[in-house]
Design a protein around this motif. Structure first.
Motif, short mmCIF file in Angstrom:
data_model
loop_
_atom_site.label_atom_id
_atom_site.label_comp_id
_atom_site.label_asym_id
_atom_site.label_seq_id
_atom_site.Cartn_x
_atom_site.Cartn_y
_atom_site.Cartn_z
N MET A 185 46.85 38.26 58.94
CA MET A 185 47.16 37.43 57.76
C MET A 185 46.92 35.95 58.07
O MET A 185 46.59 35.17 57.19
CB MET A 185 48.61 37.65 57.32
CG MET A 185 48.83 39.00 56.67
SD MET A 185 50.41 39.14 55.82
CE MET A 185 51.54 39.13 57.19
N GLU A 221 42.51 36.28 59.83
CA GLU A 221 41.37 37.09 59.36
C GLU A 221 41.28 37.18 57.84
O GLU A 221 40.50 37.95 57.30
CB GLU A 221 41.47 38.49 59.98
CG GLU A 221 41.42 38.47 61.51
CD GLU A 221 41.80 39.80 62.16
OE1 GLU A 221 41.65 39.92 63.37
OE2 GLU A 221 42.28 40.71 61.44
N ARG A 222 42.06 36.38 57.15
CA ARG A 222 42.17 36.49 55.69
C ARG A 222 40.81 36.29 55.01
O ARG A 222 40.55 36.87 53.95
CB ARG A 222 43.17 35.45 55.19
CG ARG A 222 43.84 35.78 53.87
CD ARG A 222 44.89 34.73 53.53
NE ARG A 222 46.18 35.04 54.11
CZ ARG A 222 47.08 35.84 53.51
NH1 ARG A 222 46.76 36.42 52.38
NH2 ARG A 222 48.26 36.08 54.06
N GLU A 223 39.95 35.50 55.61
CA GLU A 223 38.65 35.19 54.97
C GLU A 223 37.57 36.21 55.34
O GLU A 223 36.45 36.13 54.84
CB GLU A 223 38.18 33.78 55.37
CG GLU A 223 39.17 32.67 55.06
CD GLU A 223 39.67 32.72 53.61
OE1 GLU A 223 40.90 32.59 53.41
OE2 GLU A 223 38.83 32.95 52.71
N TYR A 269 38.86 42.16 55.51
CA TYR A 269 40.30 41.90 55.61
C TYR A 269 41.14 42.93 54.85
O TYR A 269 42.09 43.50 55.41
CB TYR A 269 40.59 40.49 55.08
CG TYR A 269 42.07 40.16 55.00
CD1 TYR A 269 42.75 40.11 53.78
CD2 TYR A 269 42.80 39.89 56.16
CE1 TYR A 269 44.11 39.82 53.72
CE2 TYR A 269 44.15 39.59 56.11
CZ TYR A 269 44.80 39.56 54.89
OH TYR A 269 46.14 39.27 54.82
N GLU A 270 40.78 43.18 53.60
CA GLU A 270 41.60 44.13 52.80
C GLU A 270 41.64 45.51 53.45
O GLU A 270 42.70 46.14 53.55
CB GLU A 270 41.03 44.24 51.37
CG GLU A 270 41.08 42.95 50.55
CD GLU A 270 42.50 42.40 50.38
OE1 GLU A 270 42.66 41.17 50.30
OE2 GLU A 270 43.45 43.23 50.40
N MET A 306 43.85 45.44 56.48
CA MET A 306 45.27 45.40 56.14
C MET A 306 45.76 46.78 55.70
O MET A 306 46.87 47.19 56.05
CB MET A 306 45.53 44.35 55.04
CG MET A 306 45.38 42.92 55.50
SD MET A 306 46.54 42.49 56.82
CE MET A 306 48.03 42.25 55.85
#
Ligand SMILES: N[C@@H](CCC(=O)N[C@@H](CSCc1ccc([N+](=O)[O-])cc1)C(=O)NCC(=O)O)C(=O)O
Length: 216
Positions: free
Chosen positions: A119, A122-124, A128-129, A132
């Motif tokens: 979070m 690596e959000r960009e 990422y999705e 997660m």
């Protein structure tokens, strides 16, 4: 002789008690040990003086006489082996409590910590999705198994132990994620840990550091 631990000069967790000095502070408080704290800035972690204590340039470390330790789990075990209050006297019960220490750090904490790191770092990323989802599936699997094993017991194996201390500090990182709240008996388990006077003393001590750094 009082041990000296290291902690963040200004914790990135905003005083929420998520940095790993918190579990060492808690263990010291549970066993009634007084201690000193050497505060470290992020930059100081990679300077020779700190690297001599911690090969990976992290906190916490623990110094007591000519002994220097790193790894929060190892430090908690060291404290628990030398002072009453965190490990049973009975050999088999002691071994089971240590098993739960490893269970907390080796089985439950990795996906929980990796999710926090993802979070932040690596959000960009395009994946990422997906990452997660994988991490949260892993966390829910562990929480489900832990919830089943705990049932309506107060602690994981009889009296409160270092295994519970570490497990509670791992599960605290999930507060507000919704996943902990999906297993009410685990949310209540964490609340029982946080209600312990020793936890409150440890939490207030690390919060005081954050507040003084914020006003300093
Ligand atoms: N396995 C080691 C890991 C120690 C560790 O991760 N230390 C972190 C602080 S606690 C981990 C942590 C960091 C931030 C938050 N937060 O909420 O902001 C929570 C926990 C550290 O020193 N990081 C600096 C670095 O690696 O360069 C242990 O258990 O002691």
């Amino acid at each position: 002789m009082k041990p000296t631990i290291t902690a963040f000069e200004r914790s990135p967790d905003g005083g929420k008690g998520l940095a790993r000095d918190m579990r060492v502070r808690w263990a010291l408080e549970e066993t009634g040990q007084d201690y000193e704290v050497r505060l470290r800035s992020f930059s100081a972690l990679n300077e020779p003086a700190h690297l001599a204590l911690h090969p990976f340039g992290q906190i916490p470390t623990y110094e007591e006489g000519d002994l220097t330790l790193f790894e929060s789990g190892a430090i908690v075990l060291h404290i628990a082996e030398r002072h009453q209050g965190l490990l049973p006297v009975d050999a088999n019960a002691r071994a089971r409590a240590i098993t739960w220490m490893f269970g907390a750090l080796n089985t439950v904490e990795p996906p929980v910590f990796d999710r926090d790191l993802a979070m932040i770092l690596e959000r960009e990323e395009p994946w990422y999705e997906q990452r997660m989802r994988v991490l949260e599936d892993s966390i829910r699997k562990r929480l489900g198994a832990l919830s089943t094993r705990l049932g309506d017991a107060e602690w994981l194996d009889g009296r409160f132990s270092a295994g519970d201390l570490l497990m509670v500090t791992v599960l605290r990182r999930l507060k507000g994620s919704g996943m902990l709240e999906e297993t009410p008996n685990l949310a209540a388990y964490v609340a029982r840990g946080e209600a312990r006077p020793a936890f409150k003393r440890a939490f207030d001590a690390q919060l005081a550091v954050f507040k003084s750094a914020s006003t300093g």
